[in-house]
Design an enzyme around this catalytic site. Structure first.
Site, PDB file in Angstrom:
ATOM      1  N   TYR A   1      12.612  11.685  -5.880  1.00  0.00           N
ATOM      2  CA  TYR A   1      12.327  12.230  -4.548  1.00  0.00           C
ATOM      3  C   TYR A   1      13.623  12.535  -3.799  1.00  0.00           C
ATOM      4  O   TYR A   1      13.789  13.636  -3.235  1.00  0.00           O
ATOM      5  CB  TYR A   1      11.474  11.258  -3.734  1.00  0.00           C
TER       6      TYR A   1
ATOM      7  N   SER B   1      14.900  16.397   4.032  1.00  0.00           N
ATOM      8  CA  SER B   1      14.755  15.027   4.529  1.00  0.00           C
ATOM      9  C   SER B   1      16.134  14.445   4.765  1.00  0.00           C
ATOM     10  O   SER B   1      17.135  14.906   4.194  1.00  0.00           O
ATOM     11  CB  SER B   1      13.999  14.176   3.507  1.00  0.00           C
TER      12      SER B   1
END
Length: 266
Positions: free
Chosen positions: A158, A145
Site C-alpha cells: 500500500y 496519501s
C-alpha cells in the site's frame, strides 16, 4: 488554475460511494459541476445522483463499475464519448489498503490493490488527460496519501502504491505545465473513512494513537487547493510538518519509526 466557475463543467470521480470520494462529490456538486460518479455500489451512487439533481440542479451520470477491471477505464471513456460528455476534471480517488506482514498477507488482494491504486489510476489519467490538454483547460486530482512519503513495513504494498501515485502525479504535472491543465496530488493523513476497516488496521498504533482527520475536512482542503491549481495538497498542519521528516532522517531510521507506528496497540 482550475476555472473557479464550475457551471457547465463535468467532474468524474472514482470511488465516489464513500469517504473522501463522496465528500468531494458533495463539494463539486455544490459548486455547480455536473458529475460522473463511478463506483461498485450502484445503490449509493443512485441515491447521491437523486440528491444532487434535486438540490443542485446538475446533471449526474452514474457508472457502476470496478475501475480496476480490465477494459473498464476504456469502456468508461467510450461511453462518455458516445454520450458527448466531456470530462473537464478527473478525480482518481478509488483505492484501498491491506495491513499485515508481507509474508502473511494475501497475494490476490495485493495484486488487486495494485490494479486499483496504480493501474486504474494511470489508465484513467492516460485516457482523459489528452483531451484536456487539447482543449487547454481542465484538471486532475490524484488521491495519494501521506504514506507516499515513507517506506511502510506492515503495509508495504500500500505504501509503495501511494509513493507511485505521488511520484507519477508530480511528473505529469511538470510535463503539462503551461498547457492550462492542472495536475494535483492529494496526500491526506489518517482519515476517518471505511478505509481503515477494509485494510484491517483498526488496531494499529497509527490509527489508535494518531490524529485522525474528518473526511469532510480533508475534502474541504482538497477542493479549495484543487481550485487554486496547487500541485500538492497535504491536509492538516501536523501532516505537512511530518511529511518533511524523511528529508531529515536516514531511510533505515525512518523505516524503523514507521514500523513502530504501524504495530498493533496493546
Amino acid at each position: 488554475m482550475v476555472n473557479q466557475s464550475l457551471s457547465q463543467k463535468t467532474t468524474l470521480i472514482t470511488g465516489a460511494s464513500g469517504g473522501i470520494g463522496m465528500e468531494l462529490a458533495d463539494r463539486f456538486a455544490a459548486g455547480g459541476s455536473n458529475l460522473v460518479l463511478v463506483a461498485r455500489n450502484g445503490a449509493i451512487l443512485e441515491q447521491l445522483a437523486t440528491d444532487y439533481r434535486k438540490h443542485h440542479d446538475i446533471e449526474v451520470t452514474v457508472i457502476v463499475q470496478d475501475v480496476a477491471s480490465l477494459g473498464v477505464p476504456q469502456a468508461i471513456k467510450q461511453e462518455l464519448d458516445d454520450r458527448e460528455i466531456h470530462v473537464d476534471y478527473l478525480v482518481n480517488n478509488a483505492g484501498f489498503g491491506l495491513y499485515g506482514p508481507f509474508l502473511e498477507t494475501d497475494l490476490d488482494q495485493e495484486l488487486n490493490m495494485i490494479d486499483v491504486n496504480i493501474r486504474a489510476l494511470t489508465e484513467m489519467t492516460k485516457r482523459f488527460l489528452p483531451a484536456m490538454v487539447e482543449r487547454g483547460t481542465g484538471g486532475i486530482l490524484n488521491v495519494s496519501s501521506m504514506v507516499g512519503f515513507f517506506p511502510g513495513p506492515l503495509m508495504s504494498v500500500y505504501y509503495a502504491s501511494k509513493s507511485f501515485v505521488l511520484s507519477f502525479t508530480e511528473a505529469i504535472e511538470n510535463e503539462v505545465s503551461g498547457s492550462g491543465v492542472t495536475v494535483t496530488a492529494l496526500c491526506p493523513g489518517v482519515t476517518a473513512t471505511g478505509f481503515v476497516d477494509r485494510a484491517g488496521m483498526g488496531k494499529s498504533k497509527l490509527f489508535r494513537q494518531g490524529k485522525v482527520m474528518n473526511a469532510g475536512r480533508v475534502a474541504d482542503e482538497a477542493y479549495a487547493g484543487f481550485l487554486r491549481g496547487e500541485r500538492l495538497i497535504i491536509p492538516g498542519r501536523q501532516n505537512r510538518v511530518f511529511a518533511n521528516v524523511p528529508r531529515l532522517l536516514p531511510r533505515w531510521m525512518m523505516t524503523r519509526i514507521v514500523r513502530k507506528m504501524q504495530e498493533r496497540a496493546h
